[in-house]
Design a protein around this motif. Structure first.
Motif, PDB file in Angstrom:
ATOM      1  N   LEU A   5       0.833  -1.196   0.000  1.00  0.00           N
ATOM      2  CA  LEU A   5       0.000   0.000   0.000  1.00  0.00           C
ATOM      3  C   LEU A   5       0.870   1.249   0.000  1.00  0.00           C
ATOM      4  O   LEU A   5       1.702   1.438   0.877  1.00  0.00           O
ATOM      5  CB  LEU A   5      -0.910  -0.005   1.232  1.00  0.00           C
ATOM      6  CG  LEU A   5      -1.895   1.133   1.368  1.00  0.00           C
ATOM      7  CD1 LEU A   5      -2.892   1.100   0.211  1.00  0.00           C
ATOM      8  CD2 LEU A   5      -2.634   1.031   2.677  1.00  0.00           C
ATOM      9  N   ASN A   6       0.688   2.095  -1.000  1.00  0.00           N
ATOM     10  CA  ASN A   6       1.425   3.350  -1.103  1.00  0.00           C
ATOM     11  C   ASN A   6       0.486   4.472  -0.671  1.00  0.00           C
ATOM     12  O   ASN A   6      -0.529   4.720  -1.316  1.00  0.00           O
ATOM     13  CB  ASN A   6       1.884   3.544  -2.556  1.00  0.00           C
ATOM     14  CG  ASN A   6       2.664   4.842  -2.739  1.00  0.00           C
ATOM     15  OD1 ASN A   6       2.493   5.807  -2.005  1.00  0.00           O
ATOM     16  ND2 ASN A   6       3.531   4.842  -3.739  1.00  0.00           N
ATOM     17  N   LEU A   7       0.830   5.144   0.411  1.00  0.00           N
ATOM     18  CA  LEU A   7      -0.057   6.173   0.958  1.00  0.00           C
ATOM     19  C   LEU A   7      -0.229   7.353   0.009  1.00  0.00           C
ATOM     20  O   LEU A   7      -1.286   7.978  -0.025  1.00  0.00           O
ATOM     21  CB  LEU A   7       0.441   6.644   2.318  1.00  0.00           C
ATOM     22  CG  LEU A   7       0.386   5.600   3.436  1.00  0.00           C
ATOM     23  CD1 LEU A   7       0.904   6.183   4.734  1.00  0.00           C
ATOM     24  CD2 LEU A   7      -1.013   5.062   3.615  1.00  0.00           C
ATOM     25  N   GLY A   8       0.790   7.658  -0.792  1.00  0.00           N
ATOM     26  CA  GLY A   8       0.661   8.722  -1.783  1.00  0.00           C
ATOM     27  C   GLY A   8      -0.389   8.375  -2.818  1.00  0.00           C
ATOM     28  O   GLY A   8      -1.210   9.212  -3.211  1.00  0.00           O
ATOM     29  N   LEU A  10      -2.813   6.274  -2.366  1.00  0.00           N
ATOM     30  CA  LEU A  10      -4.092   6.230  -1.671  1.00  0.00           C
ATOM     31  C   LEU A  10      -4.709   7.619  -1.600  1.00  0.00           C
ATOM     32  O   LEU A  10      -5.904   7.788  -1.809  1.00  0.00           O
ATOM     33  CB  LEU A  10      -3.927   5.643  -0.263  1.00  0.00           C
ATOM     34  CG  LEU A  10      -5.205   5.490   0.557  1.00  0.00           C
ATOM     35  CD1 LEU A  10      -6.198   4.574  -0.155  1.00  0.00           C
ATOM     36  CD2 LEU A  10      -4.887   4.946   1.940  1.00  0.00           C
ATOM     37  N   GLY A  11      -3.878   8.631  -1.350  1.00  0.00           N
ATOM     38  CA  GLY A  11      -4.365  10.009  -1.317  1.00  0.00           C
ATOM     39  C   GLY A  11      -4.943  10.424  -2.657  1.00  0.00           C
ATOM     40  O   GLY A  11      -5.994  11.066  -2.719  1.00  0.00           O
ATOM     41  N   LYS A  12      -4.271  10.050  -3.745  1.00  0.00           N
ATOM     42  CA  LYS A  12      -4.765  10.375  -5.089  1.00  0.00           C
ATOM     43  C   LYS A  12      -6.090   9.668  -5.351  1.00  0.00           C
ATOM     44  O   LYS A  12      -7.020  10.251  -5.914  1.00  0.00           O
ATOM     45  CB  LYS A  12      -3.744   9.962  -6.144  1.00  0.00           C
ATOM     46  CG  LYS A  12      -2.508  10.819  -6.167  1.00  0.00           C
ATOM     47  CD  LYS A  12      -1.518  10.318  -7.207  1.00  0.00           C
ATOM     48  CE  LYS A  12      -0.216  11.056  -7.112  1.00  0.00           C
ATOM     49  NZ  LYS A  12       0.785  10.526  -8.043  1.00  0.00           N
ATOM     50  N   VAL A  13      -6.164   8.407  -4.965  1.00  0.00           N
ATOM     51  CA  VAL A  13      -7.392   7.635  -5.174  1.00  0.00           C
ATOM     52  C   VAL A  13      -8.536   8.261  -4.390  1.00  0.00           C
ATOM     53  O   VAL A  13      -9.649   8.406  -4.908  1.00  0.00           O
ATOM     54  CB  VAL A  13      -7.191   6.157  -4.775  1.00  0.00           C
ATOM     55  CG1 VAL A  13      -8.515   5.418  -4.735  1.00  0.00           C
ATOM     56  CG2 VAL A  13      -6.224   5.479  -5.728  1.00  0.00           C
TER      57      VAL A  13
END
Length: 103
Positions: A5-8, A10-13
């Motif tokens: 899981l890439n938090l960056g 996730l933020g875009k999603v």
């Protein structure tokens, strides 16, 4: 499960989901729903926000207040149910079309 899981990302999603939700909500709010009662003697229209925007009452009901009230209540309840069902449908579609984990 979360090791990739890439938090960056996730933020875009999440931003995309928020934008999509806003667009869908605006489209839904601009829709007009109409319910009839008494075989069309009373017609009530509401927008997607649940605001009544139009009421049509057949002239034959002008002398029968009790019938008019019953038919108005029925049509208003029906149109508000339509609006609520649309909100649920939109929410379910949004939830099913988005997966923040990309699976």
């Amino acid at each position: 499960m979360f090791d990739k899981l890439n938090l960056g990302d996730l933020g875009k999603v999440l931003e995309e989901i928020q934008e999509k939700a806003k667009k869908i909500q605006e489209e839904s709010e601009s829709k007009i729903f109409t319910a009839k009662s008494g075989g069309g003697l009373v017609k009530v229209s509401a927008n997607g926000k649940g605001e009544i925007v139009d009421i049509e009452i057949d002239d034959s009901l002008m002398e029968d207040k009790d019938s008019m009230q019953i038919l108005l209540i029925s049509a208003i309840n029906d149109v508000l149910k339509m609006v609520e069902d649309e909100k649920k449908r939109v929410a379910m579609n949004l939830m099913s079309s988005t997966n923040p984990f990309g699976q």
